[in-house]
Motif scaffolding. Structure first.
Motif, PDB file in Angstrom:
ATOM      1  N   ARG A 276     -26.735 -82.709  52.790  1.00 54.45           N
ATOM      2  CA  ARG A 276     -26.579 -81.889  51.888  1.00 54.45           C
ATOM      3  C   ARG A 276     -27.817 -81.426  51.298  1.00 54.45           C
ATOM      4  O   ARG A 276     -28.636 -82.323  50.710  1.00 54.45           O
ATOM      5  CB  ARG A 276     -25.520 -82.431  50.991  1.00 54.45           C
TER       6      ARG A 276
ATOM      7  N   GLY B 226     -30.393 -80.301  48.902  1.00 55.52           N
ATOM      8  CA  GLY B 226     -30.741 -80.549  47.389  1.00 55.52           C
ATOM      9  C   GLY B 226     -30.489 -82.221  47.109  1.00 55.52           C
ATOM     10  O   GLY B 226     -31.080 -82.307  46.500  1.00 55.52           O
TER      11      GLY B 226
ATOM     12  N   SER C 150     -24.690 -76.409  52.511  1.00 55.37           N
ATOM     13  CA  SER C 150     -24.977 -75.905  51.443  1.00 55.37           C
ATOM     14  C   SER C 150     -24.010 -75.968  50.111  1.00 55.37           C
ATOM     15  O   SER C 150     -24.369 -75.223  49.239  1.00 55.37           O
ATOM     16  CB  SER C 150     -25.046 -73.966  51.721  1.00 55.37           C
ATOM     17  N   SER C 151     -23.403 -76.898  50.389  1.00 52.83           N
ATOM     18  CA  SER C 151     -22.493 -77.094  49.387  1.00 52.83           C
ATOM     19  C   SER C 151     -23.248 -77.688  48.054  1.00 52.83           C
ATOM     20  O   SER C 151     -24.205 -77.953  48.015  1.00 52.83           O
ATOM     21  CB  SER C 151     -21.359 -78.118  49.761  1.00 52.83           C
ATOM     22  N   GLU C 152     -22.193 -77.472  46.910  1.00 53.40           N
ATOM     23  CA  GLU C 152     -22.892 -77.899  45.584  1.00 53.40           C
ATOM     24  C   GLU C 152     -23.009 -79.580  45.658  1.00 53.40           C
ATOM     25  O   GLU C 152     -22.363 -80.050  46.345  1.00 53.40           O
ATOM     26  CB  GLU C 152     -21.893 -77.552  44.671  1.00 53.40           C
TER      27      GLU C 152
ATOM     28  N   GLU D 216     -23.164 -80.194  40.041  1.00 54.42           N
ATOM     29  CA  GLU D 216     -23.904 -79.090  40.091  1.00 54.42           C
ATOM     30  C   GLU D 216     -23.160 -77.735  40.030  1.00 54.42           C
ATOM     31  O   GLU D 216     -21.894 -77.745  40.433  1.00 54.42           O
ATOM     32  CB  GLU D 216     -24.538 -78.882  41.510  1.00 54.42           C
TER      33      GLU D 216
ATOM     34  N   SER E  88     -22.944 -69.678  45.140  1.00 55.62           N
ATOM     35  CA  SER E  88     -23.064 -69.486  46.385  1.00 55.62           C
ATOM     36  C   SER E  88     -24.519 -68.834  46.716  1.00 55.62           C
ATOM     37  O   SER E  88     -25.270 -69.423  47.741  1.00 55.62           O
ATOM     38  CB  SER E  88     -22.132 -68.968  47.195  1.00 55.62           C
TER      39      SER E  88
ATOM     40  N   ARG F  54     -27.197 -71.389  46.225  1.00 51.63           N
ATOM     41  CA  ARG F  54     -27.212 -72.407  47.197  1.00 51.63           C
ATOM     42  C   ARG F  54     -27.664 -72.043  48.614  1.00 51.63           C
ATOM     43  O   ARG F  54     -28.485 -72.867  49.171  1.00 51.63           O
ATOM     44  CB  ARG F  54     -25.790 -72.875  47.325  1.00 51.63           C
TER      45      ARG F  54
ATOM     46  N   ARG G   1     -31.545 -71.930  48.385  1.00 54.20           N
ATOM     47  CA  ARG G   1     -32.209 -73.208  48.530  1.00 54.20           C
ATOM     48  C   ARG G   1     -31.931 -73.785  49.883  1.00 54.20           C
ATOM     49  O   ARG G   1     -33.021 -74.374  50.328  1.00 54.20           O
ATOM     50  CB  ARG G   1     -31.164 -74.216  47.450  1.00 54.20           C
ATOM     51  N   THR G   2     -30.863 -73.432  50.526  1.00 53.27           N
ATOM     52  CA  THR G   2     -30.743 -73.776  52.125  1.00 53.27           C
ATOM     53  C   THR G   2     -31.899 -73.121  52.765  1.00 53.27           C
ATOM     54  O   THR G   2     -32.332 -73.771  53.773  1.00 53.27           O
ATOM     55  CB  THR G   2     -29.637 -73.354  52.767  1.00 53.27           C
TER      56      THR G   2
END
Length: 172
Positions: A82, A84, A112-114, A118, A122, A125, A128-129
């Motif tokens: 995941r 993050g 890319s999930s929360e 958090e 989307s 996320r 960030r990915t």
């Protein structure tokens, strides 16, 4: 044309047996059961096996992959991560080590999930990915990393601990 890859699924999270239509106590998310499923998938000729990550109790995908890797000779492992939950250079180093242990048969499932607690939407996320995947590529292939992004910052960080000639493919 790329060859067809046939993959299976390791039931490493509590509740995965519900997908089978039954709640069988003999099919719990334990190392012994997952080792049996993973080595059985290799014997059956599968090319790869997804080891999922979830917020529910179960086995950590990276610990399970590292524990079962020495039992495999041909099949790849696809442990989930995941974005993050990791610091990119530390994850790049861990993945490089597992890739070496597996003789180049590691594949990485990017999620890319929360994260727990958090509230990112989307769009955030996926930004960030994208940043994390670019950083992983840099840590695996570059000489050093200088990056001032939205989520991570590095100034001329050496990639000696993370650089590899065989970066693992990332599945997204």
């Amino acid at each position: 044309m790329s060859p067809l890859e046939l993959a299976w699924f390791a039931p490493s999270c509590v509740g995965d047996t519900a997908r089978l239509g039954c709640d069988d106590p003999a099919r719990r998310a334990t190392f012994a059961y997952d080792h049996q499923v993973i080595t059985g998938a290799e014997r059956a000729g599968f090319d790869n096996i997804l080891i999922p990550s979830s917020f529910v109790p179960g086995l950590d995908p990276w610990t399970l992959a590292t524990a079962v890797a020495p039992s495999l000779t041909t099949m790849s492992l696809l442990p989930a991560v995941r974005v993050g939950e990791f610091d990119p250079p530390m994850f790049a180093r861990a993945a490089k080590n597992l890739q070496q242990l597996m003789d180049g048969r590691l594949t990485v499932n990017i999620i890319s999930s929360e994260l727990v607690g958090e509230t990112l939407g989307s769009v955030e996320r996926y930004r960030r990915t994208a940043e994390a995947m670019a950083l992983l590529r840099s840590f695996w292939t570059g000489e050093s990393v200088t990056h001032h992004g939205e989520y991570w910052r590095y100034d001329n960080l050496s990639t000696a601990p993370t650089r590899t000639r065989t970066p693992p493919p990332m599945y997204f």
